[in-house]
Design a protein around this motif. Structure first.
Motif, PDB file in Angstrom:
ATOM      1  N   GLY A 142      22.307  47.322  36.471  1.00 11.44           N
ATOM      2  CA  GLY A 142      21.003  46.862  36.958  1.00 11.44           C
ATOM      3  C   GLY A 142      19.838  47.551  36.293  1.00 11.44           C
ATOM      4  N   ASP A 143      20.028  48.779  35.769  1.00  9.19           N
ATOM      5  CA  ASP A 143      18.951  49.477  35.066  1.00  9.19           C
ATOM      6  C   ASP A 143      19.082  49.326  33.557  1.00  9.19           C
ATOM      7  N   LEU A 144      19.767  48.250  33.105  1.00  6.95           N
ATOM      8  CA  LEU A 144      19.859  47.856  31.691  1.00  6.95           C
ATOM      9  C   LEU A 144      20.576  48.884  30.839  1.00  6.95           C
ATOM     10  N   ASN A 145      21.640  49.491  31.380  1.00  3.31           N
ATOM     11  CA  ASN A 145      22.500  50.390  30.620  1.00  3.31           C
ATOM     12  C   ASN A 145      23.849  49.721  30.409  1.00  3.31           C
ATOM     13  N   ILE A 146      24.453  49.980  29.225  1.00  8.36           N
ATOM     14  CA  ILE A 146      25.774  49.442  28.938  1.00  8.36           C
ATOM     15  C   ILE A 146      26.814  50.359  29.569  1.00  8.36           C
ATOM     16  N   ILE A 147      27.813  49.756  30.199  1.00  9.52           N
ATOM     17  CA  ILE A 147      28.836  50.539  30.877  1.00  9.52           C
ATOM     18  C   ILE A 147      30.177  49.850  30.697  1.00  9.52           C
ATOM     19  N   ASP A 148      31.245  50.663  30.542  1.00  6.39           N
ATOM     20  CA  ASP A 148      32.603  50.153  30.442  1.00  6.39           C
ATOM     21  C   ASP A 148      33.261  50.244  31.814  1.00  6.39           C
ATOM     22  N   VAL A 149      33.739  49.103  32.313  1.00  5.40           N
ATOM     23  CA  VAL A 149      34.387  49.060  33.625  1.00  5.40           C
ATOM     24  C   VAL A 149      35.754  48.416  33.455  1.00  5.40           C
ATOM     25  N   GLN A 150      36.795  49.122  33.830  1.00  6.05           N
ATOM     26  CA  GLN A 150      38.152  48.604  33.840  1.00  6.05           C
ATOM     27  C   GLN A 150      38.610  48.459  35.291  1.00  6.05           C
ATOM     28  N   MET A 151      39.260  47.346  35.581  1.00  3.21           N
ATOM     29  CA  MET A 151      39.578  47.041  36.970  1.00  3.21           C
ATOM     30  C   MET A 151      40.921  46.329  37.059  1.00  3.21           C
ATOM     31  N   VAL A 152      41.599  46.544  38.189  1.00  3.40           N
ATOM     32  CA  VAL A 152      42.853  45.867  38.479  1.00  3.40           C
ATOM     33  C   VAL A 152      42.666  45.050  39.746  1.00  3.40           C
ATOM     34  N   VAL A 153      43.080  43.780  39.696  1.00  4.96           N
ATOM     35  CA  VAL A 153      43.007  42.886  40.852  1.00  4.96           C
ATOM     36  C   VAL A 153      44.429  42.549  41.265  1.00  4.96           C
ATOM     37  N   GLN A 154      44.733  42.730  42.524  1.00  5.28           N
ATOM     38  CA  GLN A 154      46.028  42.348  43.066  1.00  5.28           C
ATOM     39  C   GLN A 154      45.830  41.138  43.970  1.00  5.28           C
ATOM     40  N   TYR A 155      46.743  40.173  43.855  1.00  2.00           N
ATOM     41  CA  TYR A 155      46.569  38.932  44.602  1.00  2.00           C
ATOM     42  C   TYR A 155      47.914  38.332  44.942  1.00  2.00           C
ATOM     43  N   ASP A 156      47.880  37.439  45.950  1.00  2.00           N
ATOM     44  CA  ASP A 156      49.053  36.628  46.257  1.00  2.00           C
ATOM     45  C   ASP A 156      48.584  35.204  46.545  1.00  2.00           C
ATOM     46  N   ILE A 157      49.511  34.373  47.030  1.00  2.00           N
ATOM     47  CA  ILE A 157      49.197  32.951  47.255  1.00  2.00           C
ATOM     48  C   ILE A 157      49.052  32.722  48.752  1.00  2.00           C
ATOM     49  N   LYS A 158      47.920  32.165  49.160  1.00  3.52           N
ATOM     50  CA  LYS A 158      47.717  31.862  50.569  1.00  3.52           C
ATOM     51  C   LYS A 158      47.807  30.369  50.875  1.00  3.52           C
ATOM     52  N   ASN A 159      47.660  29.492  49.867  1.00  5.81           N
ATOM     53  CA  ASN A 159      47.790  28.044  50.063  1.00  5.81           C
ATOM     54  C   ASN A 159      48.510  27.485  48.840  1.00  5.81           C
ATOM     55  N   LEU A 160      49.821  27.234  49.022  1.00  8.24           N
ATOM     56  CA  LEU A 160      50.633  26.838  47.869  1.00  8.24           C
ATOM     57  C   LEU A 160      50.232  25.468  47.337  1.00  8.24           C
ATOM     58  N   THR A 161      49.860  24.543  48.185  1.00 10.50           N
ATOM     59  CA  THR A 161      49.462  23.205  47.737  1.00 10.50           C
ATOM     60  C   THR A 161      48.251  23.284  46.818  1.00 10.50           C
ATOM     61  N   HIS A 162      47.224  24.035  47.234  1.00 10.68           N
ATOM     62  CA  HIS A 162      46.040  24.212  46.391  1.00 10.68           C
ATOM     63  C   HIS A 162      46.408  24.932  45.096  1.00 10.68           C
ATOM     64  N   PHE A 163      47.278  25.951  45.209  1.00 12.24           N
ATOM     65  CA  PHE A 163      47.657  26.745  44.045  1.00 12.24           C
ATOM     66  C   PHE A 163      48.307  25.867  42.971  1.00 12.24           C
ATOM     67  N   LEU A 164      49.105  24.869  43.388  1.00 11.80           N
ATOM     68  CA  LEU A 164      49.856  24.055  42.432  1.00 11.80           C
ATOM     69  C   LEU A 164      49.078  22.855  41.914  1.00 11.80           C
ATOM     70  N   PHE A 165      48.190  22.289  42.723  1.00 15.54           N
ATOM     71  CA  PHE A 165      47.665  20.962  42.371  1.00 15.54           C
ATOM     72  C   PHE A 165      46.144  20.852  42.306  1.00 15.54           C
ATOM     73  N   LYS A 166      45.368  21.897  42.730  1.00 17.14           N
ATOM     74  CA  LYS A 166      43.917  21.735  42.799  1.00 17.14           C
ATOM     75  C   LYS A 166      43.192  22.157  41.529  1.00 17.14           C
TER      76      LYS A 166
END
Length: 549
Positions: A131-155
């Motif tokens: 936000g103060d116009l500085n360059i920054i390196d951010v590494q992140m890990v996202v963990q997820y699972d499936i909550k709606n299989l129909t949407h996951f496969l066909f949407k």
């Protein structure tokens, strides 16, 4: 269109191969059975084919798996969630997609990891502007699972992603490019709302929470059916070119936090100690304050009480007051006593509109249940004879101290039988002036020889105020015995400076305060005044006591 599970759809059964095998089988059976058995063999083969085809519709779902069923290409609304053995129309009419939904999957942003090898940075994903116009390196890990299989496969029609050995996503699944782009967009948005210092240290936890919330909103908007389990920042730092400078800034901020914590700890230690010392000073001061206030209040109350008594102009009557007007209607002279039982008979009348001195009140001074004659004290539970005081007030203005006046009231006078009375008669001078000859004996001894009181009034001389008493024949009186005479009393009085009761009290209180410091008392034989010499304050005058009888 990419098919669920990735890649071109493969038919579940190869009917050409099956039909070829059936034709060969029918030919062999027909050769053995001859021409008549061809129809039967064909029927058996067709039935067998149907059984085999129906059996291919059997499938199972293991714990954590769900199945989406399709009939003629249209997915059913509700996935199968129960574990165990199930059946659904086999191809080409029906299809089924069995996917494990509870498996927590992983997306790496800004780096790629591999077994036994250090993480490989991906700057194009990691570098962003704060936000103060500085360059920054951010590494992140996202963990997820499936909550709606129909949407996951066909949407979502996703092209898939190949990010190395750890992450290969086939086309048609939304956790490929769709998830990565949404994650990068959410992270850049949240980082762009914070300063460099907040991202590096101060707001690290909130950064993870806000990114996870924003990412879930994006994915829900796309109807991906993905549930974000956690968002974890890994390596957050400035670019390598300015890393040293940023390390200095971080160290300075850490030093600031340390100094602040130390100051806070010192404050938490010093302030309670100071408050404790203050309480040690305040509490005795408060106690002293309360004691002084209570003492001053007590002295003020005592002064007001003495002042009220000092201003009291009441006078104690010589004899026991009786009821003269029968105000209560019980014909008992010992009850219903009030203001009307004392009459002003002589007093100044300067302006001719009535006596200038009025009777203002009548008060009984005896204890509760006091007696009206001396004999009642000895024969009942009473402990003393009743005394009465009368208070006076001016018709207008104030009373003049020393001014004379006279009152009249019906009263009892206790009389002691003198020595050598014998058979009588005997005479006694009354203490108060009797206004008339209506004198009677209301209580006295009864020897019992003749029924009734042994003493009666036989004569009265108004000029000398002497009453002559006779004794019933045959009765003998004991010297010192008491009897009570009732008559209309006249008392000649003067307005006192204050009541005699108050004078006596003030005199005794002064004696109690002064006597401990006295070392010499000089009393003039010709005067009633007493001077006390030798007190700590020099010569100390003492209020005059009541005159000696």
């Amino acid at each position: 269109m990419y098919q669920p599970g990735g890649g071109p759809r493969q038919p579940e059964l190869d009917f050409e191969k099956i039909m070829g095998g059936i034709r060969d089988g029918i030919g062999q059976v027909a050769q053995r059975l001859g021409g008549g058995g061809v129809g039967l063999a064909a029927a058996l083969v067709v039935g067998l084919i149907i059984v085999i085809w129906a059996a291919t519709g059997i499938y199972t779902t293991s714990p954590g798996e769900q199945a989406v069923l399709r009939l003629f290409g249209k997915a059913q609304a509700t996935p199968v969630t129960q574990n165990g053995l199930h059946w659904w129309w086999p191809g080409p009419f029906g299809n089924k997609d069995v996917v494990r939904t509870d498996l927590v999957r992983r997306l790496e942003l800004g780096f790629r990891s591999s077994d036994g090898v250090a993480n490989t940075p991906v700057p194009v994903e990691a570098q962003m502007i704060s936000g103060d116009l500085n360059i920054i390196d951010v590494q992140m890990v996202v963990q997820y699972d499936i909550k709606n299989l129909t949407h996951f496969l066909f949407k979502v029609d996703d092209p898939g992603e190949d990010a190395g050995e750890q992450r290969i996503i086939a086309a048609g699944r939304p956790d490929g490019r769709t998830l990565k782009d949404a994650t990068e967009a959410a992270l850049r948005l949240v980082v762009g709302q914070r300063s460099l210092g907040e991202v590096l240290a101060e707001e690290r936890v909130n950064l993870e929470i806000d990114t996870g919330t924003k990412l879930q909103e994006i994915l829900d908007g796309y109807q991906t059916g993905i549930n974000i389990v956690s968002v974890q920042l890994q390596k957050v730092e400035a670019p390598a070119e300015v890393q040293a400078a940023f390390n200095d800034v971080l160290q300075a901020r850490q030093d600031k936090v340390t100094a602040t914590n130390q100051a806070q700890a010192y404050e938490n230690q010093v302030i309670p100690e100071a408050r404790g010392r203050a309480e040690q000073i305040i509490q005795p001061a408060e106690a002293f304050k309360r004691a002084r206030i209570e003492r001053a209040q007590g002295e003020a109350d005592q002064f007001l009480s003495i002042l009220a008594q000092f201003n009291d102009r009441s006078i104690t009557l010589e004899n026991v007051l009786q009821d003269t007007d029968n105000a209560d209607g019980d014909e008992d002279s010992t009850t219903g006593i009030g203001l009307s039982d004392v009459s002003m008979i002589v007093a100044p009348d300067i302006d001719g509109d009535g006596f200038d001195i009025l009777v203002a009140g009548v008060t009984v001074l005896g204890a509760g249940g006091c007696a009206f004659t001396a004999n009642q004290v000895s024969t009942t539970n009473a402990t003393e004879t009743c005394n009465f005081s009368a208070a006076f007030a001016a018709q207008t203005g104030d009373l003049t101290i020393g001014e004379s006046f006279s009152i009249a009231y019906l009263g009892n006078e206790d009389v002691t039988i003198p020595q050598f009375v014998g058979a009588g008669p005997f005479s006694i001078r009354l203490n108060n002036k009797a206004l008339d000859a209506g004198i009677s004996v209301v209580d006295g001894p009864d020897g019992g020889v003749v029924s009734g009181l042994d003493i009666s009034v036989s004569d009265f001389d108004p000029s000398t105020n002497i009453v002559t008493f006779g004794i019933q024949a045959g009765e003998e009186l004991q010297a010192g015995d008491q009897f009570t005479v009732q008559y209309m009393n006249r008392e000649d009085l003067a307005v006192p400076a204050t009541s005699l009761v108050t004078q006596e009290r003030l005199f005794l209180e002064a004696m109690e305060d002064i006597l401990p410091a006295i070392n010499k008392i000089i009393v003039s034989p010709d005067a009633e005044t007493v001077l006390i010499l030798g007190g700590q304050g020099g010569i100390v005058p003492v209020p005059f006591g009541p005159p000696a009888p």
